[in-house]
Design a protein around this motif. Structure first.
Motif, PDB file in Angstrom:
ATOM      1  N   VAL A  45       0.840  -1.195   0.000  1.00  0.00           N
ATOM      2  CA  VAL A  45       0.000   0.000   0.000  1.00  0.00           C
ATOM      3  C   VAL A  45       0.873   1.243   0.000  1.00  0.00           C
ATOM      4  CG1 VAL A  45      -1.753   1.303   1.255  1.00  0.00           C
ATOM      5  CG2 VAL A  45      -1.823  -1.197   1.250  1.00  0.00           C
ATOM      6  N   GLY A  46       0.531   2.190  -0.841  1.00  0.00           N
ATOM      7  CA  GLY A  46       1.273   3.439  -0.900  1.00  0.00           C
ATOM      8  C   GLY A  46       0.398   4.552  -1.451  1.00  0.00           C
ATOM      9  N   TRP A  47       0.896   5.761  -1.409  1.00  0.00           N
ATOM     10  CA  TRP A  47       0.149   6.927  -1.886  1.00  0.00           C
ATOM     11  C   TRP A  47       0.014   6.906  -3.403  1.00  0.00           C
ATOM     12  CZ3 TRP A  47       1.699  11.050  -5.067  1.00  0.00           C
ATOM     13  CH2 TRP A  47       0.792  12.109  -5.133  1.00  0.00           C
ATOM     14  N   LYS A  48      -1.149   7.312  -3.893  1.00  0.00           N
ATOM     15  CA  LYS A  48      -1.400   7.405  -5.326  1.00  0.00           C
ATOM     16  C   LYS A  48      -1.834   8.832  -5.667  1.00  0.00           C
ATOM     17  CE  LYS A  48      -0.756   2.962  -5.884  1.00  0.00           C
ATOM     18  NZ  LYS A  48       0.474   2.468  -6.548  1.00  0.00           N
ATOM     19  N   PRO A  49      -1.308   9.399  -6.742  1.00  0.00           N
ATOM     20  CA  PRO A  49      -1.673  10.772  -7.111  1.00  0.00           C
ATOM     21  C   PRO A  49      -3.060  10.846  -7.731  1.00  0.00           C
ATOM     22  CG  PRO A  49      -0.241   9.841  -8.782  1.00  0.00           C
ATOM     23  CD  PRO A  49      -0.316   8.821  -7.670  1.00  0.00           C
ATOM     24  N   PRO A  50      -3.671  12.028  -7.724  1.00  0.00           N
ATOM     25  CA  PRO A  50      -4.969  12.188  -8.389  1.00  0.00           C
ATOM     26  C   PRO A  50      -4.781  12.291  -9.900  1.00  0.00           C
ATOM     27  CG  PRO A  50      -4.229  14.288  -7.546  1.00  0.00           C
ATOM     28  CD  PRO A  50      -3.214  13.276  -7.091  1.00  0.00           C
ATOM     29  N   VAL A  51      -5.870  12.202 -10.618  1.00  0.00           N
ATOM     30  CA  VAL A  51      -5.832  12.395 -12.065  1.00  0.00           C
ATOM     31  C   VAL A  51      -5.505  13.855 -12.355  1.00  0.00           C
ATOM     32  CG1 VAL A  51      -7.219  12.297 -14.192  1.00  0.00           C
ATOM     33  CG2 VAL A  51      -7.509  10.547 -12.414  1.00  0.00           C
ATOM     34  N   GLU A  52      -4.775  14.095 -13.428  1.00  0.00           N
ATOM     35  CA  GLU A  52      -4.415  15.471 -13.786  1.00  0.00           C
ATOM     36  C   GLU A  52      -5.668  16.325 -13.927  1.00  0.00           C
ATOM     37  OE1 GLU A  52      -1.669  17.903 -17.047  1.00  0.00           O
ATOM     38  OE2 GLU A  52      -1.890  15.722 -17.194  1.00  0.00           O
ATOM     39  N   GLY A  53      -5.603  17.513 -13.357  1.00  0.00           N
ATOM     40  CA  GLY A  53      -6.750  18.410 -13.377  1.00  0.00           C
ATOM     41  C   GLY A  53      -7.589  18.341 -12.108  1.00  0.00           C
ATOM     42  N   TRP A  54      -7.312  17.334 -11.264  1.00  0.00           N
ATOM     43  CA  TRP A  54      -8.014  17.192  -9.991  1.00  0.00           C
ATOM     44  C   TRP A  54      -7.069  17.488  -8.841  1.00  0.00           C
ATOM     45  CZ3 TRP A  54     -13.120  15.231  -9.012  1.00  0.00           C
ATOM     46  CH2 TRP A  54     -13.859  14.997 -10.186  1.00  0.00           C
ATOM     47  N   ILE A  55      -7.645  17.944  -7.745  1.00  0.00           N
ATOM     48  CA  ILE A  55      -6.876  18.209  -6.519  1.00  0.00           C
ATOM     49  C   ILE A  55      -7.201  17.127  -5.499  1.00  0.00           C
ATOM     50  CG2 ILE A  55      -6.459  19.823  -4.623  1.00  0.00           C
ATOM     51  CD1 ILE A  55      -5.442  20.762  -7.364  1.00  0.00           C
ATOM     52  N   GLN A  56      -6.178  16.591  -4.899  1.00  0.00           N
ATOM     53  CA  GLN A  56      -6.369  15.589  -3.856  1.00  0.00           C
ATOM     54  C   GLN A  56      -6.327  16.261  -2.486  1.00  0.00           C
ATOM     55  OE1 GLN A  56      -3.348  12.533  -2.324  1.00  0.00           O
ATOM     56  NE2 GLN A  56      -4.473  11.380  -3.879  1.00  0.00           N
ATOM     57  N   LEU A  57      -7.424  16.122  -1.760  1.00  0.00           N
ATOM     58  CA  LEU A  57      -7.502  16.635  -0.385  1.00  0.00           C
ATOM     59  C   LEU A  57      -7.364  15.454   0.558  1.00  0.00           C
ATOM     60  CD1 LEU A  57      -8.185  18.371   2.066  1.00  0.00           C
ATOM     61  CD2 LEU A  57     -10.590  18.368   1.340  1.00  0.00           C
ATOM     62  N   GLN A  58      -6.233  15.376   1.244  1.00  0.00           N
ATOM     63  CA  GLN A  58      -6.014  14.329   2.237  1.00  0.00           C
ATOM     64  C   GLN A  58      -6.333  14.897   3.610  1.00  0.00           C
ATOM     65  OE1 GLN A  58      -1.869  13.437   0.353  1.00  0.00           O
ATOM     66  NE2 GLN A  58      -2.339  11.712   1.698  1.00  0.00           N
ATOM     67  N   SER A  59      -7.100  14.146   4.388  1.00  0.00           N
ATOM     68  CA  SER A  59      -7.515  14.626   5.700  1.00  0.00           C
ATOM     69  C   SER A  59      -7.366  13.513   6.728  1.00  0.00           C
ATOM     70  CB  SER A  59      -8.973  15.095   5.642  1.00  0.00           C
ATOM     71  OG  SER A  59      -9.438  15.504   6.901  1.00  0.00           O
ATOM     72  N   ASP A  60      -7.109  13.916   7.976  1.00  0.00           N
ATOM     73  CA  ASP A  60      -6.958  12.930   9.047  1.00  0.00           C
ATOM     74  C   ASP A  60      -7.269  13.579  10.385  1.00  0.00           C
ATOM     75  OD1 ASP A  60      -6.480  10.463  10.127  1.00  0.00           O
ATOM     76  OD2 ASP A  60      -4.307  10.663  10.188  1.00  0.00           O
ATOM     77  N   GLY A  61      -7.667  12.765  11.346  1.00  0.00           N
ATOM     78  CA  GLY A  61      -7.964  13.251  12.683  1.00  0.00           C
ATOM     79  C   GLY A  61      -7.114  12.553  13.722  1.00  0.00           C
TER      80      GLY A  61
END
Length: 217
Positions: A45-61
């Motif tokens: 398991v690892g981080w994957k980028p978003p599709v070009e033109g989209w913004i990835q919002l990562q959130s955690d608590g």
């Protein structure tokens, strides 16, 4: 112990014997009930980028024991993995689910103000994702936050919600824990500190981690 002395080896042997009895009884109950343990398989398991033109919002608590202080954090990334901004929230005392939801809500508010109109929201909380996706919740616990999330998701933009494993969310986990060191409220920043830069580079390089997941087949 009624004043009697016991040999250490004797005590350990008795503990092991009782453990074996309890363990066997548990196995017999499962067998009688027809319980079949779920098999787990290993995956990377690892981080994957978003599709070009989209913004990835990562959130955690995050919630710290024993005082119950809660915090959240998040960051925005493009298809190249670059950090476009980050935020931390010191939330005071609340549950971990509420911290996850409020962290996501703050991230969406910032994304809307920044003009990001195509967003992918990532969270490693299945409970939070379920509440956000289905627009439902226990009114007495997280109802207010859930309603605010529902309202902002109804804006004129595209927001996709996705669950990710924690191994793909380490950068945000770092921010959520760092948020405890800030004053109460939400704080935004564009310049990433060393710790965050390290985790971002860790993701961009394609570093993965082993995780055991339930085999659904």
């Amino acid at each position: 112990m009624e004043g009697r002395a016991f040999l250490k080896e004797s005590v350990i042997a008795k503990i092991k014997a009782w453990f074996n009895i309890v363990n066997q009884a548990h196995a017999n109950i499962q067998k009688t009930a027809g319980f079949v343990p779920k098999k787990k398989i290993s995956c990377e398991v690892g981080w994957k980028p978003p599709v070009e033109g989209w913004i990835q919002l990562q959130s955690d608590g995050s919630v710290r024991a024993p005082n119950g202080n809660a915090a959240a954090g998040g960051l925005f990334r493009d298809h190249l993995g670059r950090c476009l901004g980050a935020y931390v929230c010191n939330l005071g005392r609340c549950s971990i689910t509420d911290a996850e939801l409020r962290g996501a809500l703050e991230g969406l508010r910032i994304a809307w103000k920044a003009g990001y109109r195509k967003n992918v929201l990532h969270s490693d909380s299945t409970t939070a994702i379920n509440i956000i996706e289905h627009r439902n919740d226990d009114v007495h616990r997280h109802g207010s936050t859930a309603r605010h999330l529902s309202c902002i998701l109804d804006q004129q933009w595209e927001v996709r919600v996705s669950h990710v494993y924690r191994e793909a969310n380490y950068a945000t986990d770092y921010l959520a824990n760092k948020a405890h060191d800030f004053d109460f409220g939400t704080h935004q920043f564009n310049v990433c500190d060393r710790g965050l830069v390290s985790w971002i580079n860790h993701d961009v390089m394609g570093t993965s981690h082993e995780r055991f997941i339930v085999n659904m087949i």
